[in-house]
Design an enzyme around this catalytic site. Sequence first.
Site, PDB file in Angstrom:
ATOM      1  N   TRP A 160      34.100  10.115  26.693  1.00  0.00           N
ATOM      2  CA  TRP A 160      35.371  10.256  27.598  1.00  0.00           C
ATOM      3  C   TRP A 160      34.131  10.235  28.893  1.00  0.00           C
ATOM      4  CZ3 TRP A 160      31.772  13.281  30.674  1.00  0.00           C
ATOM      5  CH2 TRP A 160      31.506  14.689  30.035  1.00  0.00           C
ATOM      6  N   ASN A 161      33.097   9.485  28.460  1.00  0.00           N
ATOM      7  CA  ASN A 161      31.531   9.593  30.257  1.00  0.00           C
ATOM      8  C   ASN A 161      32.030   7.608  30.281  1.00  0.00           C
ATOM      9  OD1 ASN A 161      30.481   8.006  28.197  1.00  0.00           O
ATOM     10  ND2 ASN A 161      28.192   9.640  28.526  1.00  0.00           N
ATOM     11  N   GLU A 260      25.910   4.383  19.048  1.00  0.00           N
ATOM     12  CA  GLU A 260      25.473   4.256  20.306  1.00  0.00           C
ATOM     13  C   GLU A 260      25.011   6.607  20.425  1.00  0.00           C
ATOM     14  OE1 GLU A 260      24.280   2.583  22.452  1.00  0.00           O
ATOM     15  OE2 GLU A 260      24.436   0.458  21.105  1.00  0.00           O
ATOM     16  N   LEU A 261      24.115   6.529  20.259  1.00  0.00           N
ATOM     17  CA  LEU A 261      24.805   8.613  20.735  1.00  0.00           C
ATOM     18  C   LEU A 261      23.671   8.620  21.493  1.00  0.00           C
ATOM     19  CD1 LEU A 261      23.303   9.172  16.312  1.00  0.00           C
ATOM     20  CD2 LEU A 261      25.444   8.370  17.593  1.00  0.00           C
ATOM     21  N   CYS A 294      24.355   8.612  29.097  1.00  0.00           N
ATOM     22  CA  CYS A 294      23.646   8.876  27.960  1.00  0.00           C
ATOM     23  C   CYS A 294      22.616   8.109  28.852  1.00  0.00           C
ATOM     24  CB  CYS A 294      24.182   8.062  27.126  1.00  0.00           C
ATOM     25  SG  CYS A 294      24.189   6.261  27.493  1.00  0.00           S
TER      26      CYS A 294
END
Length: 487
Positions: A160-161, A260-261, A294
């Site tokens: 959501w970011n 992509e964490l 992130c």
Amino acid sequence: MTLDAAPLDYADPALHAQGLWIGGKWHPGGGIPVIDPARGLPIAEVPDAGIDAALAAVDAADAAAAGWRATPHRQRSEILRRMFTRMTEEAEALARLIALENGKALSDARGEVAYAAEFFRWYAEEATRIAGEFRRTPSGSHNILVDHEPIGICLLITPWNFPAAMATRKIGPALAAGCTVILKPASETPLTAYAMARIAADCGVPPGVINVITTTQPGPVTSAILGDPRVRKLSFTGSTGVGRTLLAEAARSVVSCSMELGGNAPFLVFDDADLDAALDGAMVAKMRNAGEACTAANRFYVQEGIHDAFVAGLAARMAALKVGPGTDPATQCGPMITRRSVQKIDRLVSDAVARGARIVTGGAVPPGEGFYYPPTVLENVMPEAPIAHEEIFGPVAPVYRFRTEDEAIRLANTTEYGLAAYVYSRDLARALRVSRGIEAGMIGVNRGLMSDPAAPFGGVKQSGLGREGGVTGILDFLEAKYLAVDF
Ligand code: NAP
């Protein structure tokens, strides 16, 4: 239907999705409320897809696959380029939509739309440059011919970011490579994804090439999609915990994965840094998206000679930020995505304070509506505090003091994550030496922002697998095919 740049109207149906987007048609439904984080109230409702709808999306992606794969690269490129142009034309309306459903400040939302659109332009260019290979074996036995084929149907799962950019960073290369996709956006921010589906259709993306579904059961729905042998790729952006679950799930059908964490970026400032430049960079690295990124600086390590001046300068800048609804053009720091996020940040700060940290500014949840947390600076934070090890994902800057270069590198690496890091020093040799010692996929050297569509984005350690963007990003959506040829 086109969103225009008119002032926001919560009742405006143009802001709302019209259903699941499958096979080039809206499939109406409801079940997932979309909450305005500035007020804590629902603004729209989107459909809740079950397994049948998920498999219908796979059918649609499959039906479109052969045609899209056969579409000449130049034509795919031109469609992507139209999507870039269209997103740019609709930038203001899209930014308002993002600010509304995500809560980020309009200035951040405008930045996101520009960044997101650039992935369509970049991959419009890359679509025409997919290279093959032809050469003789070293022994001279035969010829090696390597072609790159589309990998197949892709499941794209986004957080959501960055509701626009995380989707375009996957859709751009997938479509350029000739793949068809199913996009599952986060439940908190589905409206932007549906708006982009409409833009894609308007720009000539054939029915079924992009499908968008929302669901309250991401586990079973993902499992059903990945269990279908026609699906060959999972590209996921989100938390490390969910990424691990999905890797295990994908292993069952040996599906190619890009991950992509999460991150826990250190921000290192050496005594010889340009203080103003470091403070400017710190504000960008910490406060873009109100800290919900992130790549956000999660730990500030500042050398002892410059430490106090840095803390004072950072606190002054943080305290001066205007906090408010993202849709208010004056806002510099919007609300957090959910009340749960605010509670998590509050827990991390309270714990740090209980261990001896001092609040220099901020540090208390304000009363009233919406999911707000104030810009906060902490000093004297204990390195063992959970705030040093967990993603804060909010506007909190914990500052730690260090003495030597070796100590700074050691502290920077005391994390399971390895996505981004920042180094500030006027001594370029030192900055590059320190960068070599830091375990991260991306390092900002005297810069607080590193993301660019032309650069490889991604992390090491528990921050992920693979890179998005850049010249290699398209390879994740291609499969090499080797022909051993005699003629
Ligand atoms: P999240 O909870 O992992 O969710 C990400 C996506 O995964 C959402 O679409 C979510 O759907 C879905 N999901 C959740 N559980 C699932 C399951 N069991 N099976 C399949 N899908 C599932 O992450 P988030 O809170 O949205 O995003 C924040 C995280 O993303 C942070 O850790 C941040 O660092 C990371 N992030 C990384 C990058 C990068 O490029 N490395 C970029 C941005 C964000 P629902 O919304 O429906 O639950």
